[in-house]
Scaffold this motif. Structure first.
Motif, mmCIF file in Angstrom:
data_model
loop_
_atom_site.group_PDB
_atom_site.id
_atom_site.type_symbol
_atom_site.label_atom_id
_atom_site.label_comp_id
_atom_site.label_asym_id
_atom_site.label_seq_id
_atom_site.Cartn_x
_atom_site.Cartn_y
_atom_site.Cartn_z
ATOM 1 N N ILE A 80 35.387 85.764 118.096
ATOM 2 C CA ILE A 80 35.745 85.716 119.513
ATOM 3 C C ILE A 80 36.976 86.581 119.734
ATOM 4 O O ILE A 80 37.973 86.474 119.018
ATOM 5 N N ASN A 81 36.886 87.434 120.731
ATOM 6 C CA ASN A 81 38.007 88.313 121.031
ATOM 7 C C ASN A 81 39.056 87.597 121.872
ATOM 8 O O ASN A 81 38.727 86.748 122.694
ATOM 9 N N ALA A 82 40.296 87.955 121.666
ATOM 10 C CA ALA A 82 41.370 87.483 122.535
ATOM 11 C C ALA A 82 42.530 88.450 122.417
ATOM 12 O O ALA A 82 42.844 88.926 121.328
ATOM 13 N N VAL A 152 41.579 97.791 117.567
ATOM 14 C CA VAL A 152 42.609 96.797 117.250
ATOM 15 C C VAL A 152 41.934 95.578 116.628
ATOM 16 O O VAL A 152 40.746 95.365 116.796
ATOM 17 N N SER A 153 42.740 94.797 115.903
ATOM 18 C CA SER A 153 42.208 93.574 115.302
ATOM 19 C C SER A 153 42.483 92.417 116.251
ATOM 20 O O SER A 153 43.583 91.878 116.282
ATOM 21 N N ARG A 154 41.484 92.071 117.045
ATOM 22 C CA ARG A 154 41.695 91.013 118.020
ATOM 23 C C ARG A 154 40.633 89.925 117.910
ATOM 24 O O ARG A 154 40.550 89.060 118.764
ATOM 25 N N THR A 155 39.840 90.001 116.845
ATOM 26 C CA THR A 155 38.754 89.039 116.740
ATOM 27 C C THR A 155 39.153 87.863 115.846
ATOM 28 O O THR A 155 39.546 88.050 114.698
ATOM 29 N N PHE A 156 39.083 86.669 116.415
ATOM 30 C CA PHE A 156 39.340 85.437 115.674
ATOM 31 C C PHE A 156 38.000 84.936 115.146
ATOM 32 O O PHE A 156 36.979 85.083 115.819
ATOM 33 N N SER A 439 32.466 89.213 122.351
ATOM 34 C CA SER A 439 32.884 88.954 123.728
ATOM 35 C C SER A 439 32.052 87.881 124.420
ATOM 36 O O SER A 439 32.440 87.388 125.479
ATOM 37 N N ALA A 440 30.921 87.508 123.836
ATOM 38 C CA ALA A 440 30.086 86.506 124.485
ATOM 39 C C ALA A 440 30.740 85.138 124.418
ATOM 40 O O ALA A 440 30.777 84.390 125.400
ATOM 41 N N LEU A 441 31.296 84.811 123.240
ATOM 42 C CA LEU A 441 31.960 83.517 123.087
ATOM 43 C C LEU A 441 33.149 83.442 124.029
ATOM 44 O O LEU A 441 33.412 82.426 124.664
ATOM 45 N N MET A 442 33.863 84.567 124.101
ATOM 46 C CA MET A 442 35.032 84.631 124.980
ATOM 47 C C MET A 442 34.640 84.355 126.429
ATOM 48 O O MET A 442 35.273 83.546 127.114
ATOM 49 N N GLN A 443 33.556 84.982 126.870
ATOM 50 C CA GLN A 443 33.184 84.803 128.278
ATOM 51 C C GLN A 443 32.690 83.385 128.562
ATOM 52 O O GLN A 443 33.050 82.773 129.562
ATOM 53 N N GLY A 444 31.884 82.852 127.648
ATOM 54 C CA GLY A 444 31.365 81.503 127.871
ATOM 55 C C GLY A 444 32.498 80.501 128.012
ATOM 56 O O GLY A 444 32.511 79.662 128.922
ATOM 57 N N LEU A 445 33.464 80.588 127.127
ATOM 58 C CA LEU A 445 34.557 79.618 127.161
ATOM 59 C C LEU A 445 35.532 79.895 128.302
ATOM 60 O O LEU A 445 36.085 78.955 128.885
ATOM 61 N N ALA A 446 35.730 81.165 128.631
ATOM 62 C CA ALA A 446 36.603 81.484 129.767
ATOM 63 C C ALA A 446 36.033 80.862 131.034
ATOM 64 O O ALA A 446 36.730 80.173 131.793
ATOM 65 N N ASP A 447 34.737 81.081 131.253
ATOM 66 C CA ASP A 447 34.085 80.523 132.435
ATOM 67 C C ASP A 447 34.188 78.993 132.423
ATOM 68 O O ASP A 447 34.532 78.370 133.422
ATOM 69 N N GLY A 448 33.870 78.401 131.276
ATOM 70 C CA GLY A 448 33.747 76.949 131.216
ATOM 71 C C GLY A 448 35.063 76.206 131.259
ATOM 72 O O GLY A 448 35.205 75.221 131.983
#
Lengths: 636, 222, 249
Positions: A80-82, A152-156, A439-448
């Motif tokens: 997940i990106n952040a 960049v390294s932004r993936t957890f 980015s899919a995990l990021m979007q799902g959780l951002a929305d939710g």
């Protein structure tokens, strides 16, 4: 159909902060009186249901799986990106925003994407607080990796099971609310229709898959977090139960459907092994960090890979994209593999596959290091194919993986039907024409977790919904229609199974609306799909009854919707006369075979409005780029 | 009190009671064997030991009551858990394989029941002397002679040996299991505990078996 | 290849069930076990018979939906493999294959091979979480966590909640599942705080659901597709003991 994106005024950086302040709040005592239905319990649905319940709303959540923890978010591997910039390598919210916009080939709404990048940092904090066991460094701080060619390294990540761990986090938050009675959870429950009353989404009709019973649920607002439509293709990396029914029914009740032609084909999946294949398995994109992709130079070369000398191999990604080589973005890597196979150089019995070769990496890094990096993936590959990737190159081929299109939503994630909110992969909002890895995990959780609970509160504060009972005529009518369809499916008693229709539709779409599309092919698909649909309604055979667990009936209902939705995908693909991201029209390419975007004519989201008995009408939401300069993606 | 009863009512707590009473019972077995082995030093040593125990009768009774309590608690808990476990699977598999579990772990109830019947017989045999009325004519503490007379009977010797083998099986699983139930079976301790479980159960069994075998074969006699 | 299936068929929860024999013909060794069942079902549908109902979803070994007892072993003969990742090359020509549902009072059969595993969810609802609301949490790097702890937590968190542990256990005990969740959270500082409450509540719910007790046979560990160790059961026992001692003060 009015398409007002309701993007707040002000500069990009302050829009969300400002909007959060401007939105109205519901008083705590009134929250208890408001009810929200959340359909789907993946990352977006579980996060939204848990958060809304924590805030004090009455929530009912629904999933077709036997447990909320099994939604397909669970299968996401990579991460997940952040924009935390924990690595100090120059990442920032703006950079994540820009990368996402560019990765989406400039077909997403700026303000939404910026907000996504902005809340990404909160997601990681939330997940860690819930006990998500992200990978860590020896110093005890969180580890990051670079993913999908990001600079960049932004993936957890949590090993190769990031989706599982994030979903278990959201599921545990949801379970906590179920345990204290704030959420009523309905598992093995499939939404079969949306109830719209006086122009607002007010409820749903649900079939209990274990008993066959239909139930009506009324609320002040409905959230759809039901995932993507990748299974329209029959073969995809989605779970076999994933379906388009909820969003398609909402579309038929008046919600605009945006960009249905945007599908992401993931380059590294295990190739199809025969007609019996029921699903495709993804191999993590990270393999391309060290694996080299090649096919034989000669057509129809059926020698074993080890017998093909170096100078008779074509490392086509390295040849065509010397800058990025094997790490070229997903859409480009997939298309190149297809071209290689179309030119008769594909490998394996079917000729639909390319090699992903680790021999160079093994001789450079040594087997132990390769095993440390990819051991579990190699094991998984061997489990499925019975081939050892340490000794012989992996065979891979692209497969449908994610769908960027979805129900159209405004900045508040509200669809064109007031009171109907859409979150996660089910909406169209953030990824444009191509989604970046992690980015899919990021979007799902951002929305939710962060977007929907605020914007939905605003809707409930601004709109007082009149009392409505599940006995109201509108519920009876919609339930009657659902019942009629169930009875119809059971009564045809033809000769073909629902799956056989699904498989046929999938082949048709893969052929004409897959990695490369053209006018003639799409027009042919648009002729054939209605014929297939007609045959389906005359010749499908559904055994058993509607009053018990009946998996054939479930399939038949889903296939019926895929057969309608597939047509919409082709219509959209036909109308978008340009190539962008995952949508590649062969007529619109540069001389060296790259996608040619047409910003002058197609810088918009295509939003389709259902018309009963007639062709759907397309509306356009123009995409305005005030902060980024449109550029041609080049990975040469 | 409520916390103790709720502890015992839970399946995990009940297992811990089994583990703790199991420790006590294993301890008793070790002490019992140490005394028994005096048989190899001759009649005086063994009979002196038996007489000494009687000299501290109040203490002996405290130990006996404690032992009995542990024994009863162990059995009652076992019955309770077994009922619970049977209830938990109302329909049996038509086809079921065991992949890792040991035979001894799956037959604890059986080995336990045989050991229980052995204990009852053992008490009737040597403590209350109901089974062999002729023992009453012996001197009160002539344990040595009672043993020698008994184990000349192949039936008695065989039943003793069989029971001890089953006791070994019971302990083989029981000792490792009690560490697991008490939460002590982890990390680097695991191989140590497994070895200890096997070692202690085999040593105890060898010790107990040595007496009837030695007597039956005539290696020690009157 | 051809194999002979013996499959548990049961119309509904209360109907009696029985083993029924089916011939699976023209099976490719590259098929997954579930694809073999798909094919048998296609054949049944063609004959107008009701297909065999079985649970499945992701078909890549992570969602935990598939749940078949294959020849007496939960998820079949291959180690660390879910039913959906099992392939027909693990079987031989002419083999008899017995397929049964998970059997436990707490997992009642809904139909054929489909069982109701919602008991697991209720155990999680009783305490398998960290009590934090969305928002207002500290920065993710505010608390450093030793890498070995994070790794051990991840080992336990890999549980997919399929229920194979219950199915394989002679007592139908759910201890491996419960202990995996308790271990995952109690190994992390965020979860440690309410560790005692969690262990007590989850064990109480587990008992209420009608699972058996753990007799430490380790059969669960052997069939677990994610190789969860029974060491986590020891950890749960410690947590439970600690909680019991604390509550008695």
């Amino acid at each position: 159909m009015q398409l007002d994106a309701k993007v707040p005024a002000g500069n990009l950086e302050s829009k969300w902060t400002r909007h959060k302040f401007d939105m109205k709040l519901v008083a705590p005592a009134n929250k208890r009186k408001k009810k929200v239905l959340v359909v789907g319990t993946g990352l977006a649905g579980a996060a939204a249901a848990a958060t809304l319940a924590e805030q004090g709303y009455q929530v009912e959540a629904f999933c077709y799986q036997d447990s909320a923890r099994r939604a397909h978010s669970i299968a996401a591997q990579g991460g997940i990106n952040a924009a935390k910039n924990y690595q100090g390598d120059g990442d920032s919210i703006y950079r994540l925003f820009y990368d996402t916009i560019k990765g989406g080939d400039f077909r997403a709404r700026e303000a939404n994407v910026y907000r996504l990048a902005e809340v990404s940092v909160q997601i990681i904090d939330q997940a860690v607080a819930q006990g998500v066991p992200f990978a860590r460094e020896y110093g005890g701080l969180l580890a990051n990796r670079s993913f999908g060619g990001a600079q960049v390294s932004r993936t957890f990540y949590a090993r190769g099971q990031t989706g599982q761990q994030l979903l278990l986090g959201a599921y545990s938050a949801l379970s906590r609310q179920v345990g204290c009675g704030a959420v009523k959870l309905h598992t093995r429950s499939e939404m079969l229709d949306l109830v719209v009353h006086e122009g607002r989404a007010r409820g749903i009709i649900v079939r209990n898959l274990a008993t066959g019973q239909l139930t009506r649920h009324v609320a002040d607002a409905v959230v759809l977090a039901t995932g993507g439509y990748g299974n329209t293709f029959y073969l995809s990396t989605n779970a076999t139960g994933c379906n388009v029914t909820a969003t398609h029914r909402a579309y038929k009740r008046g919600a605009g459907f945006a960009n249905p032609c945007y599908t992401q084909i993931h380059p590294t999946c295990i190739p199809v092994s025969g007609d019996h294949q029921s699903k495709l398995t993804l191999m993590s994109e990270s393999l391309r960090n060290d694996g080299r992709v090649w096919v034989p130079q000669k057509q129809g070369d059926k020698r074993k890979p080890a017998d093909i000398p170096e100078n008779e191999r074509d490392y086509f990604l390295e040849r065509k994209y010397p800058g990025f080589g094997n790490l070229a973005p997903r859409d480009i890597a997939s298309r190149s593999a297809k071209e290689a196979c179309d030119s008769g150089r594909g490998i394996g019995d079917s000729g639909l596959g390319v090699y992903l070769d680790f021999s160079a990496a093994i001789s450079r890094l040594g087997k132990p290091l390769v095993a440390e990096r990819y051991g579990n993936l190699f094991q998984m590959y061997e489990k499925i194919t019975a081939e050892n990737p340490y000794e012989t190159p992996m065979r891979i081929y692209p497969a449908v993986h994610y769908t960027m299109g979805g129900l159209w939503v405004d900045y508040n994630l509200q669809s064109t039907i007031p009171g109907l909110f859409v979150a996660g992969e089910a909406n169209f909002s953030d990824h444009g024409a191509n989604r970046l890895g992690a980015s899919a995990l990021m979007q799902g959780l951002a929305d939710g977790y962060f977007v929907l609970p605020s914007t939905l509160g605003n809707y409930l504060a601004e709109n007082s919904t009149p009392a409505l009972s599940v006995d109201a005529p509108v519920f009876q009518t919609v339930q009657g229609e659902v019942e009629a369809q169930v009875q119809k499916l059971l009564s045809i008693q033809g000769t073909r199974s629902p799956s056989s229709f699904h498989r046929e539709l999938g082949l048709l779409l893969w052929e004409h609306c897959g990695m490369a599309r053209d006018k003639a092919g799409l027009e042919m698909a648009l002729r054939k799909i209605p014929e297939l649909r007609k045959t389906f309604w005359q010749d499908v055979r559904v055994t058993g009854s509607g009053a018990a667990l009946n998996q054939e009936l479930e399939k038949a209902g889903r296939v019926a919707d895929f057969l309608e939705f597939g047509e919409l995908m082709c219509l959209d693909a036909l109308s978008r006369e340009e190539s962008c991201g995952g949508h590649f029209r062969t007529e619109y390419q540069t001389e060296d075979g790259e996608a040619k975007r047409d910003d002058a004519n197609f810088s918009h989201a295509s939003v389709w409005e259902y018309q009963d008995g007639r062709a759907p009408v397309m509306h356009k939401e123009p995409l305005v780029f005030e902060n980024v300069k449109l550029a041609t993606r080049s990975y040469k | 009190m409520t916390s103790i009863s709720s502890f015992y009512r839970s399946s995990v707590g009940c297992k811990m009671v089994m583990a703790l009473t199991g420790i006590g019972l294993v301890g008793f077995l070790c002490a019992h064997l140490a005394g028994n082995l005096l048989v190899f030093k001759g009649p005086e040593a063994l009979n002196h030991y038996a007489r000494t125990l009687r000299d501290y009768l109040p203490i002996l009774w405290v130990l006996r009551v404690g032992l009995l309590a542990m024994f009863v608690l162990h059995i009652v808990s076992a019955i309770r858990l077994t009922q619970l476990n049977r209830w938990a699977r109302p329909v049996a598999y038509t086809n079921k394989k065991n992949v890792r579990s040991s035979l001894s772990s799956r037959t604890m109830m059986l080995s336990g029941l045989v050991v229980l019947s052995f204990v009852l017989y053992h008490l009737a045999h040597l403590t209350f002397r109901w089974t062999h009325p002729e023992f009453r004519e012996l001197g009160e503490f002539d344990v040595y002679q009672m043993l020698v007379m008994s184990f000349h009977s192949p039936y008695v010797a065989f039943f003793y040996c069989l029971s001890i083998v089953l006791l070994m099986s019971h302990l083989h699983h029981g000792i490792v299991s009690l560490f697991q139930s008490l939460g002590l079976y982890h990390g680097g301790l695991q191989p140590v505990i497994r070895a200890a479980g096997a070692g202690v159960s085999v040593l105890l069994a060898m010790g107990f078996l040595s007496i009837p075998i030695a007597i039956f074969c005539g290696w020690i006699g009157l | 290849m051809n194999v002979r299936l013996h499959v548990w068929r049961q119309q509904s929860a209360n109907a009696p069930g029985k083993m029924v024999q089916y011939e699976a013909t023209d099976i490719s060794p590259t098929m997954s076990f579930l694809e073999m069942l798909d094919l048998v079902n296609e054949g049944l549908v063609a004959k107008g018979e009701e297909p065999i109902a079985f649970d499945h979803d992701c078909r890549e070994g992570i969602c935990g939906t598939c749940s078949l007892m294959i020849n007496g072993v939960a998820h079949g003969p291959n180690e660390a493999t879910t039913s959906c990742q099992l392939h027909m090359r693990s079987f031989h020509e002419g083999q008899d294959i017995y397929i049964e549902p998970w059997r436990a009072r707490a997992f009642p059969v809904i139909r054929d091979l489909v069982t109701d595993r919602s008991a697991f969810d209720r155990i999680i609802q009783a305490g398998g979480f960290v009590s934090v609301n969305t928002g207002g949490v500290p920065d993710a790097n505010a608390i450093a966590i030793p890498k070995p702890d994070a790794e051990a937590a991840m080992d336990a968190a890999a549980c997919i909640g399929c229920g194979a542990c219950v199915a394989a256990c002679k007592n139908a005990s759910a201890m491996l599942f419960v202990s995996a969740k308790v271990s995952h959270l109690s190994l992390l500082p965020q979860g440690k705080i309410e560790g005692s409450r969690r262990a007590t509540a989850m064990v109480a719910q587990m008992d209420l659901e009608g699972f058996g007790s753990c007799t430490n046979t380790q059969e669960c560990e052997a069939v677990c597709p994610k190789e969860i160790s029974v060491a986590s059961i020891a950890r749960l026992n410690r947590e439970f003991l600690k909680a019991s001692v604390e509550s008695s003060h």
